[in-house]
Design a protein around this motif. Structure first.
Motif, PDB file in Angstrom:
ATOM      1  N   MET A 100       1.127 -25.654 -22.011  1.00 44.52           N
ATOM      2  CA  MET A 100      -0.186 -25.761 -21.371  1.00 44.52           C
ATOM      3  C   MET A 100      -1.254 -25.784 -22.457  1.00 44.52           C
ATOM      4  O   MET A 100      -1.532 -24.755 -23.079  1.00 44.52           O
ATOM      5  CB  MET A 100      -0.425 -24.580 -20.428  1.00 44.52           C
ATOM      6  CG  MET A 100       0.571 -24.502 -19.287  1.00 44.52           C
ATOM      7  SD  MET A 100       0.127 -23.225 -18.092  1.00 44.52           S
ATOM      8  CE  MET A 100      -1.117 -24.072 -17.103  1.00 44.52           C
ATOM      9  N   HIS A 108      -3.876 -23.063 -22.463  1.00 50.19           N
ATOM     10  CA  HIS A 108      -3.462 -21.657 -22.588  1.00 50.19           C
ATOM     11  C   HIS A 108      -2.701 -21.392 -23.877  1.00 50.19           C
ATOM     12  O   HIS A 108      -2.282 -20.273 -24.119  1.00 50.19           O
ATOM     13  CB  HIS A 108      -2.581 -21.247 -21.395  1.00 50.19           C
ATOM     14  CG  HIS A 108      -3.282 -21.327 -20.066  1.00 50.19           C
ATOM     15  ND1 HIS A 108      -2.643 -21.134 -18.875  1.00 50.19           N
ATOM     16  CD2 HIS A 108      -4.575 -21.589 -19.765  1.00 50.19           C
ATOM     17  CE1 HIS A 108      -3.516 -21.271 -17.874  1.00 50.19           C
ATOM     18  NE2 HIS A 108      -4.689 -21.556 -18.393  1.00 50.19           N
ATOM     19  N   HIS A 127       0.288 -21.932 -24.734  1.00 55.06           N
ATOM     20  CA  HIS A 127       1.672 -21.451 -24.647  1.00 55.06           C
ATOM     21  C   HIS A 127       2.590 -22.596 -24.264  1.00 55.06           C
ATOM     22  O   HIS A 127       2.162 -23.599 -23.694  1.00 55.06           O
ATOM     23  CB  HIS A 127       1.811 -20.275 -23.676  1.00 55.06           C
ATOM     24  CG  HIS A 127       1.526 -20.589 -22.234  1.00 55.06           C
ATOM     25  ND1 HIS A 127       2.373 -21.348 -21.459  1.00 55.06           N
ATOM     26  CD2 HIS A 127       0.490 -20.246 -21.441  1.00 55.06           C
ATOM     27  CE1 HIS A 127       1.864 -21.441 -20.246  1.00 55.06           C
ATOM     28  NE2 HIS A 127       0.716 -20.798 -20.211  1.00 55.06           N
ATOM     29  N   MET A 140       3.704 -21.368 -14.357  1.00 61.06           N
ATOM     30  CA  MET A 140       2.419 -21.190 -13.677  1.00 61.06           C
ATOM     31  C   MET A 140       1.808 -22.537 -13.306  1.00 61.06           C
ATOM     32  O   MET A 140       2.198 -23.570 -13.848  1.00 61.06           O
ATOM     33  CB  MET A 140       1.461 -20.364 -14.545  1.00 61.06           C
ATOM     34  CG  MET A 140       1.155 -20.957 -15.891  1.00 61.06           C
ATOM     35  SD  MET A 140       0.267 -19.793 -16.975  1.00 61.06           S
ATOM     36  CE  MET A 140      -1.330 -19.792 -16.160  1.00 61.06           C
TER      37      MET A 140
HETATM   38 CU   LIG Z   1      -0.617 -21.070 -18.738  1.00 62.76          CU
END
Ligand SMILES: [Cu+2]
Length: 149
Positions: A92, A95, A97, A123
């Protein structure tokens, strides 16, 4: 009275502070990908060497469910690429990660099709999945955008 006014202002300030903090936390967990993202499942690779498409065995893709993809690789002229060595990576961008798994191409299905096992997304939001393709020393990579809910 001045004391009362002071504590009222202090109360107001702390409410604003808490609200601002909650606001920025909400923004952090939200996903705001660039507006013009291409979510198509067929894309040309970065240098235009291949045209690549994927189908997911899980459709629509649900969060936290292990599944497989079938990747189809063709040359720019539409000939199936049968002998590719393919590395998979994803994550992502907002984010910082990656994926919780390390998906791999586990089977060359022939006709330019490759089985990708171990796909899982933990997610919702904007994900990218990149396939680095090496076929007869022609190297190029393709990135798909996904928006998961
Ligand atoms: Cu994420």
């Amino acid at each position: 009275m001045p004391r009362y006014r002071f504590s009222f202002i202090a109360l107001l300030l702390s409410i604003m502070l808490i609200a601002g903090c909650a606001g920025s936390m909400a923004m952090h967990s939200q996903s705001n990908p660039p507006a013009e993202l291409d979510y198509s499942t067929t894309r040309a690779s970065d240098e235009g060497r291949f045209v690549v498409s994927f189908t997911s065995a899980l459709d629509p893709i649900a969060i936290n469910q292990m599944h497989s993809w079938t990747l189809h690789v063709e040359t720019a002229d539409g000939a199936p690429v049968e002998n590719a060595v393919i590395q998979v990576s994803g994550g992502m961008p907002e984010h910082f990660h990656g994926m919780p798994t390390q998906p791999r191409v586990t089977q060359n299905l022939g006709g330019g099709d490759y089985l990708v096992e171990g796909m899982r997304f933990q997610m919702g939001g904007w994900w990218t999945v990149t396939f680095a393709i090496d076929a007869d020393s022609v190297q190029d990579s393709v990135t798909f955008n996904l928006r998961l809910r």
